[in-house]
Write a protein that holds these residues in place. Structure first.
Motif, PDB file in Angstrom:
ATOM      1  N   VAL A 230      -7.998  11.378  -6.810  1.00  0.00           N
ATOM      2  CA  VAL A 230      -8.853  10.221  -6.468  1.00  0.00           C
ATOM      3  C   VAL A 230     -10.107  10.699  -7.208  1.00  0.00           C
ATOM      4  O   VAL A 230     -10.863  11.508  -6.745  1.00  0.00           O
ATOM      5  CB  VAL A 230      -9.120   9.770  -5.089  1.00  0.00           C
ATOM      6  N   VAL A 231     -10.203   9.940  -8.180  1.00  0.00           N
ATOM      7  CA  VAL A 231     -11.216  10.324  -9.258  1.00  0.00           C
ATOM      8  C   VAL A 231     -12.635   9.571  -8.705  1.00  0.00           C
ATOM      9  O   VAL A 231     -13.976  10.252  -8.447  1.00  0.00           O
ATOM     10  CB  VAL A 231     -11.411   9.521 -10.637  1.00  0.00           C
ATOM     11  N   ALA A 232     -12.679   8.406  -8.193  1.00  0.00           N
ATOM     12  CA  ALA A 232     -13.556   7.715  -7.647  1.00  0.00           C
ATOM     13  C   ALA A 232     -13.155   6.426  -6.799  1.00  0.00           C
ATOM     14  O   ALA A 232     -11.916   5.889  -6.915  1.00  0.00           O
ATOM     15  CB  ALA A 232     -14.666   7.020  -8.781  1.00  0.00           C
ATOM     16  N   ALA A 233     -13.822   5.641  -6.107  1.00  0.00           N
ATOM     17  CA  ALA A 233     -13.535   4.511  -5.299  1.00  0.00           C
ATOM     18  C   ALA A 233     -14.655   3.697  -4.783  1.00  0.00           C
ATOM     19  O   ALA A 233     -15.886   3.894  -4.938  1.00  0.00           O
ATOM     20  CB  ALA A 233     -12.679   5.123  -4.031  1.00  0.00           C
ATOM     21  N   HIS A 234     -14.511   2.368  -4.639  1.00  0.00           N
ATOM     22  CA  HIS A 234     -15.393   1.586  -4.137  1.00  0.00           C
ATOM     23  C   HIS A 234     -15.882   2.020  -2.598  1.00  0.00           C
ATOM     24  O   HIS A 234     -15.196   2.728  -2.169  1.00  0.00           O
ATOM     25  CB  HIS A 234     -14.276   0.139  -3.659  1.00  0.00           C
TER      26      HIS A 234
ATOM     27  N   LEU B 239     -15.802  -8.016  -6.481  1.00  0.00           N
ATOM     28  CA  LEU B 239     -16.132  -7.913  -5.069  1.00  0.00           C
ATOM     29  C   LEU B 239     -14.707  -7.105  -4.550  1.00  0.00           C
ATOM     30  O   LEU B 239     -14.711  -6.809  -3.365  1.00  0.00           O
ATOM     31  CB  LEU B 239     -16.375  -9.215  -4.312  1.00  0.00           C
ATOM     32  N   SER B 240     -13.831  -6.947  -5.279  1.00  0.00           N
ATOM     33  CA  SER B 240     -12.611  -6.406  -4.634  1.00  0.00           C
ATOM     34  C   SER B 240     -12.747  -4.839  -4.890  1.00  0.00           C
ATOM     35  O   SER B 240     -13.517  -4.156  -5.531  1.00  0.00           O
ATOM     36  CB  SER B 240     -11.475  -6.618  -5.516  1.00  0.00           C
ATOM     37  N   PRO B 241     -12.197  -4.291  -3.755  1.00  0.00           N
ATOM     38  CA  PRO B 241     -12.337  -2.583  -3.738  1.00  0.00           C
ATOM     39  C   PRO B 241     -11.262  -2.336  -4.523  1.00  0.00           C
ATOM     40  O   PRO B 241     -10.239  -2.657  -4.982  1.00  0.00           O
ATOM     41  CB  PRO B 241     -11.798  -2.550  -2.091  1.00  0.00           C
ATOM     42  N   TRP B 242     -11.455  -0.872  -5.020  1.00  0.00           N
ATOM     43  CA  TRP B 242     -10.704  -0.259  -6.010  1.00  0.00           C
ATOM     44  C   TRP B 242     -10.699   1.209  -5.645  1.00  0.00           C
ATOM     45  O   TRP B 242     -11.660   1.690  -5.021  1.00  0.00           O
ATOM     46  CB  TRP B 242     -11.152  -0.552  -7.292  1.00  0.00           C
ATOM     47  N   VAL B 243      -9.580   1.835  -6.182  1.00  0.00           N
ATOM     48  CA  VAL B 243      -9.396   3.147  -6.266  1.00  0.00           C
ATOM     49  C   VAL B 243      -9.086   3.517  -7.383  1.00  0.00           C
ATOM     50  O   VAL B 243      -8.253   3.330  -8.086  1.00  0.00           O
ATOM     51  CB  VAL B 243      -8.419   3.687  -5.119  1.00  0.00           C
TER      52      VAL B 243
ATOM     53  N   SER C 268       0.695  -1.125  -0.030  1.00  0.00           N
ATOM     54  CA  SER C 268      -0.052   0.185   0.151  1.00  0.00           C
ATOM     55  C   SER C 268       0.788   1.144  -0.030  1.00  0.00           C
ATOM     56  O   SER C 268       0.407   2.040  -0.719  1.00  0.00           O
ATOM     57  CB  SER C 268      -0.767  -0.020   1.341  1.00  0.00           C
ATOM     58  N   HIS C 269       1.912   1.409   0.948  1.00  0.00           N
ATOM     59  CA  HIS C 269       2.748   2.472   0.904  1.00  0.00           C
ATOM     60  C   HIS C 269       3.635   2.715  -0.196  1.00  0.00           C
ATOM     61  O   HIS C 269       3.724   3.770  -0.556  1.00  0.00           O
ATOM     62  CB  HIS C 269       3.755   2.328   2.182  1.00  0.00           C
ATOM     63  N   ARG C 270       4.134   1.637  -0.908  1.00  0.00           N
ATOM     64  CA  ARG C 270       4.931   1.481  -2.159  1.00  0.00           C
ATOM     65  C   ARG C 270       3.960   2.271  -3.173  1.00  0.00           C
ATOM     66  O   ARG C 270       4.399   3.024  -4.064  1.00  0.00           O
ATOM     67  CB  ARG C 270       5.652   0.252  -2.527  1.00  0.00           C
ATOM     68  N   LEU C 271       2.863   1.698  -3.455  1.00  0.00           N
ATOM     69  CA  LEU C 271       1.918   2.143  -4.517  1.00  0.00           C
ATOM     70  C   LEU C 271       1.479   3.476  -4.310  1.00  0.00           C
ATOM     71  O   LEU C 271       1.616   4.473  -5.242  1.00  0.00           O
ATOM     72  CB  LEU C 271       0.726   1.285  -4.563  1.00  0.00           C
ATOM     73  N   ALA C 272       1.386   4.052  -3.149  1.00  0.00           N
ATOM     74  CA  ALA C 272       1.130   5.474  -2.897  1.00  0.00           C
ATOM     75  C   ALA C 272       2.269   6.297  -3.102  1.00  0.00           C
ATOM     76  O   ALA C 272       1.985   7.388  -3.749  1.00  0.00           O
ATOM     77  CB  ALA C 272       0.653   5.597  -1.527  1.00  0.00           C
ATOM     78  N   ARG C 273       3.323   5.929  -2.710  1.00  0.00           N
ATOM     79  CA  ARG C 273       4.599   6.546  -2.887  1.00  0.00           C
ATOM     80  C   ARG C 273       4.809   6.657  -4.491  1.00  0.00           C
ATOM     81  O   ARG C 273       5.216   7.782  -4.969  1.00  0.00           O
ATOM     82  CB  ARG C 273       5.953   6.167  -2.242  1.00  0.00           C
ATOM     83  N   HIS C 274       4.537   5.771  -5.216  1.00  0.00           N
ATOM     84  CA  HIS C 274       4.694   5.775  -6.676  1.00  0.00           C
ATOM     85  C   HIS C 274       3.772   6.673  -7.220  1.00  0.00           C
ATOM     86  O   HIS C 274       4.112   7.567  -8.131  1.00  0.00           O
ATOM     87  CB  HIS C 274       4.441   4.334  -7.143  1.00  0.00           C
ATOM     88  N   LEU C 275       2.564   6.787  -6.667  1.00  0.00           N
ATOM     89  CA  LEU C 275       1.363   7.527  -7.219  1.00  0.00           C
ATOM     90  C   LEU C 275       1.666   9.026  -7.121  1.00  0.00           C
ATOM     91  O   LEU C 275       1.038  10.032  -7.805  1.00  0.00           O
ATOM     92  CB  LEU C 275       0.061   7.295  -6.804  1.00  0.00           C
TER      93      LEU C 275
ATOM     94  N   VAL D 122      -3.438   8.133   0.380  1.00  0.00           N
ATOM     95  CA  VAL D 122      -2.806   7.522   1.391  1.00  0.00           C
ATOM     96  C   VAL D 122      -3.666   6.506   2.013  1.00  0.00           C
ATOM     97  O   VAL D 122      -3.803   5.363   2.145  1.00  0.00           O
ATOM     98  CB  VAL D 122      -1.558   8.030   2.169  1.00  0.00           C
ATOM     99  N   ALA D 123      -4.604   7.292   2.636  1.00  0.00           N
ATOM    100  CA  ALA D 123      -5.812   6.707   3.340  1.00  0.00           C
ATOM    101  C   ALA D 123      -6.833   5.944   2.615  1.00  0.00           C
ATOM    102  O   ALA D 123      -6.956   5.003   3.143  1.00  0.00           O
ATOM    103  CB  ALA D 123      -6.603   8.114   4.187  1.00  0.00           C
ATOM    104  N   ALA D 124      -7.034   6.222   1.485  1.00  0.00           N
ATOM    105  CA  ALA D 124      -7.811   5.415   0.510  1.00  0.00           C
ATOM    106  C   ALA D 124      -7.497   4.011   0.304  1.00  0.00           C
ATOM    107  O   ALA D 124      -7.934   3.144   0.463  1.00  0.00           O
ATOM    108  CB  ALA D 124      -8.178   6.167  -0.804  1.00  0.00           C
ATOM    109  N   LEU D 125      -5.988   3.989   0.003  1.00  0.00           N
ATOM    110  CA  LEU D 125      -5.239   2.906  -0.205  1.00  0.00           C
ATOM    111  C   LEU D 125      -5.167   1.976   1.099  1.00  0.00           C
ATOM    112  O   LEU D 125      -5.441   0.439   1.067  1.00  0.00           O
ATOM    113  CB  LEU D 125      -4.039   2.977  -0.682  1.00  0.00           C
TER     114      LEU D 125
END
Length: 106
Positions: free
Chosen positions: A32-36, A96-100, A15-22, A45-48
């Motif tokens: 953040v356009v939309a989310a589950h 059924l998976s969450p997404w951002v 989660s942290h690696r992906l947030a850092r990348h983005l 960061v909080a969304a992930l």
């Protein structure tokens, strides 16, 4: 539609690696356009983290974090991007998976 697909795992570290990348470049903008439904914030960061918590608690979630790059040469409206999310989740059998959905620069 999809240019690249990179798996990142299901852990807090992923989660942290992906947030850092983005959000890694100072001049890079993202939103953040939309989310589950499980995501309660527009903060990346909080969304992930919301997604990670849900993945941990819900064993029906079949995939971990995955960064998909949609074709940047197309003119994506938020509505078109949401349709793409729906198609992608169906193809991955991950409805059924969450997404951002995050829009960001290079």
């Amino acid at each position: 539609m999809i240019i690249t697909s990179v798996a990142h795992g299901r852990t807090a570290a992923a989660s942290h690696r992906l947030a850092r990348h983005l959000s890694r470049c100072v001049d890079q903008t993202y939103r953040v356009v939309a989310a589950h439904d499980v995501v309660q914030t527009a903060d990346l960061v909080a969304a992930l983290e919301d997604v990670r918590r849900y993945m941990t608690l819900n064993r029906r979630v079949v995939i971990g974090y995955r960064h998909l790059t949609l074709n940047p040469s197309l003119e994506w409206t938020d509505r078109h991007a949401l349709i793409a999310v729906s198609v992608i989740l169906r193809e991955l059998k991950a409805e059924l998976s969450p997404w951002v959905l995050v829009e960001h620069g290079k």
